[in-house]
Design an enzyme around this catalytic site. Structure first.
Site, PDB file in Angstrom:
ATOM      1  N   SER A  28       0.511  -1.212  -0.074  1.00  0.00           N
ATOM      2  CA  SER A  28       0.573  -0.188   0.430  1.00  0.00           C
ATOM      3  C   SER A  28       1.015   0.845  -0.088  1.00  0.00           C
ATOM      4  CB  SER A  28      -0.918  -0.070   1.122  1.00  0.00           C
ATOM      5  OG  SER A  28      -1.784  -1.085   1.005  1.00  0.00           O
ATOM      6  N   HIS A  59      -4.831   0.136  -4.511  1.00  0.00           N
ATOM      7  CA  HIS A  59      -4.141  -0.289  -5.250  1.00  0.00           C
ATOM      8  C   HIS A  59      -4.515  -0.809  -6.955  1.00  0.00           C
ATOM      9  CE1 HIS A  59      -3.087  -2.686  -1.286  1.00  0.00           C
ATOM     10  NE2 HIS A  59      -4.107  -2.243  -1.094  1.00  0.00           N
ATOM     11  N   HIS A  81      -5.008  -9.599  -1.071  1.00  0.00           N
ATOM     12  CA  HIS A  81      -5.130  -9.473   0.159  1.00  0.00           C
ATOM     13  C   HIS A  81      -6.342  -9.997   0.146  1.00  0.00           C
ATOM     14  CE1 HIS A  81      -3.292  -5.728  -0.179  1.00  0.00           C
ATOM     15  NE2 HIS A  81      -2.813  -5.594   1.275  1.00  0.00           N
ATOM     16  N   TYR A  83      -8.196 -10.689   2.698  1.00  0.00           N
ATOM     17  CA  TYR A  83      -9.989 -10.054   3.254  1.00  0.00           C
ATOM     18  C   TYR A  83     -10.309  -9.765   2.103  1.00  0.00           C
ATOM     19  CZ  TYR A  83      -7.010  -5.463   2.271  1.00  0.00           C
ATOM     20  OH  TYR A  83      -6.274  -4.397   1.755  1.00  0.00           O
ATOM     21  N   GLU A  84      -9.941  -9.653   1.084  1.00  0.00           N
ATOM     22  CA  GLU A  84     -10.903  -9.012  -0.239  1.00  0.00           C
ATOM     23  C   GLU A  84     -11.849 -10.398  -0.016  1.00  0.00           C
ATOM     24  OE1 GLU A  84      -8.737  -6.660  -3.734  1.00  0.00           O
ATOM     25  OE2 GLU A  84      -6.812  -8.053  -1.984  1.00  0.00           O
ATOM     26  N   ALA A 111       2.595  -2.573   4.029  1.00  0.00           N
ATOM     27  CA  ALA A 111       2.913  -1.317   5.096  1.00  0.00           C
ATOM     28  C   ALA A 111       2.209  -1.814   6.669  1.00  0.00           C
ATOM     29  CB  ALA A 111       1.511  -0.657   4.722  1.00  0.00           C
ATOM     30  N   MET A 209      -1.689  -6.930   6.900  1.00  0.00           N
ATOM     31  CA  MET A 209      -2.985  -8.039   6.459  1.00  0.00           C
ATOM     32  C   MET A 209      -2.378  -8.507   5.137  1.00  0.00           C
ATOM     33  SD  MET A 209      -5.419  -5.988   6.765  1.00  0.00           S
ATOM     34  CE  MET A 209      -5.429  -4.688   8.466  1.00  0.00           C
ATOM     35  N   SER A 210      -1.072  -8.760   5.589  1.00  0.00           N
ATOM     36  CA  SER A 210      -0.799  -9.559   3.852  1.00  0.00           C
ATOM     37  C   SER A 210       0.946 -10.035   3.844  1.00  0.00           C
ATOM     38  CB  SER A 210      -0.207  -7.885   3.118  1.00  0.00           C
ATOM     39  OG  SER A 210       1.224  -7.182   3.411  1.00  0.00           O
ATOM     40  N   ASN A 233       2.701   3.653  10.482  1.00  0.00           N
ATOM     41  CA  ASN A 233       2.084   4.073  11.786  1.00  0.00           C
ATOM     42  C   ASN A 233       1.817   2.567  13.355  1.00  0.00           C
ATOM     43  OD1 ASN A 233      -0.616   1.866  10.334  1.00  0.00           O
ATOM     44  ND2 ASN A 233      -1.059   1.744  12.690  1.00  0.00           N
ATOM     45  N   HIS A 245      -7.164   3.937   6.959  1.00  0.00           N
ATOM     46  CA  HIS A 245      -6.047   3.435   5.170  1.00  0.00           C
ATOM     47  C   HIS A 245      -5.933   4.757   4.687  1.00  0.00           C
ATOM     48  CE1 HIS A 245      -4.792   1.071   2.393  1.00  0.00           C
ATOM     49  NE2 HIS A 245      -5.288   1.185   1.363  1.00  0.00           N
TER      50      HIS A 245
HETATM   51  N1  HPA Z   1      -2.274  -3.059  11.755  1.00  0.00           N
HETATM   52  C1  HPA Z   1      -2.825  -4.219  10.527  1.00  0.00           C
HETATM   53  N2  HPA Z   1      -2.663  -3.749   8.993  1.00  0.00           N
HETATM   54  C2  HPA Z   1      -1.991  -2.476   9.087  1.00  0.00           C
HETATM   55  C3  HPA Z   1      -2.070  -1.727   9.756  1.00  0.00           C
HETATM   56  C4  HPA Z   1      -1.998  -2.011  10.946  1.00  0.00           C
HETATM   57  O1  HPA Z   1      -1.843  -1.366  12.788  1.00  0.00           O
HETATM   58  N3  HPA Z   1      -0.588  -0.679   9.794  1.00  0.00           N
HETATM   59  C5  HPA Z   1      -0.626  -0.957   8.147  1.00  0.00           C
HETATM   60  N4  HPA Z   1      -1.362  -1.837   7.748  1.00  0.00           N
END
Ligand code: HPA
Length: 279
Positions: A28, A59, A81, A83-84, A111, A209-210, A233, A245
């Site tokens: 991302s 994406h 992903h 989750y998609e 990310a 998540m990847s 973050n 996001h």
């Molecule tokens: N958690 C999960 N996935 C993420 C995060 C997070 O804090 N930041 C970027 N992708």
């Protein structure tokens, strides 16, 4: 899957003569690496036979064939992903395709949220190992021995040699590079504070998540893997603000210049290495 992969490979080889030795999965907000490439050919996922299609905002969804120095690469700009709603096995497809096209080394980026209190947003982290909390695995199902073994070893998912190379290049470029363990889970909800405390206690430094499905598939296929996280973050409980996001993309874009500089340099060095010259 093997027969479908053969059809996809044939279709792609009719579009481009480029034979990639390095595959790159861009996370991302990190798609800008493509700007550093001498691009040969771009192909939208939706045009590629048997290729699973991605939908999430941010994406782009194309395979980019090009060169960085003497290294020929194929980049996934926009990843798939879990989750998609893609079945895990679909996440293996592009990686297996890369292998069939000639790729020997996979560079995966993402990310991620920082769980290590020494991290801060904008940090880059080389992944030393991962923990799979997806509760699923891309290698479940009938195994095709032409692709890899039934019970693949995961002792060194992330190649020590590539970690050393990334750390050497980061030092030479003056780019700060943390190291740590990536915990992968399905999302799409961000984690609770209690989940983060749990993941810290089992040895996690960053969460996302990847990456885990792709890295595991790559090892199964016998590829060497380098993983780089962009800490966009601090994770829940360590962060002072709620997650979004937009925030993730904003921080990734702010760090993208350093990310691209480092990854482009490492990939160039790989080409030299594979050509037998020094870097
Ligand atoms: N958690 C999960 N996935 C993420 C995060 C997070 O804090 N930041 C970027 N992708």
């Amino acid at each position: 899957m093997y027969e479908q992969l053969g059809e996809t490979r044939e279709w792609i080889q009719a579009q481009t003569d480029l034979v990639p030795s390095v595959g790159v999965v861009l996370g991302s907000g990190l798609g800008g690496l493509v700007g550093h490439l001498q691009v040969e050919r771009e192909i939208s996922y939706q045009d590629i036979p048997h290729f699973p299609v991605s939908t999430v905002a941010g994406h782009a969804g194309k395979l980019v064939f090009g060169s960085l120095g003497s290294t020929r690469i194929v980049a996934m700009q926009g990843r798939l992903h879990y989750y998609e709603g893609h079945p895990m096995r679909s996440l293996a497809y592009p990686i297996a395709l890369m292998k069939m096209l000639g790729v020997k080394t996979l560079v995966v980026s993402n990310a991620a949220g920082g769980m290590n209190p020494d991290f801060e947003p904008g940090d880059l982290m080389v992944i030393t190992d991962h923990i799979n909390l997806f509760g699923d695995n891309p290698l479940i199902g009938l195994n095709d021995e032409r692709l890899g073994p039934r019970f693949p070893d995961m002792t060194e998912v992330y190649s020590r040699g590539l970690i050393d190379l990334a750390e050497d290049r980061a030092r030479a470029l003056g780019v700060s590079l943390k190291r740590g363990v990536y915990v992968g889970l399905s999302g799409p909800a961000y984690e609770t504070a209690a989940e983060i405390r749990y993941m810290q206690s089992i040895g996690g430094d960053a969460v996302g998540m990847s990456t885990v499905p792709e890295a595991m598939t790559a090892r199964y296929l016998g590829l060497d893997v380098l993983g780089i996280s962009c800490i966009t973050n601090m994770s829940t409980g360590l962060a002072t603000e709620k997650h979004s996001h937009q925030e993730v993309l904003k921080t990734a874009q702010a760090a993208a210049k350093r990310f691209c500089k480092l990854v482009a340099d490492v990939v160039r060095a790989l080409g030299d290495e594979q050509d037998g010259t020094s870097f």
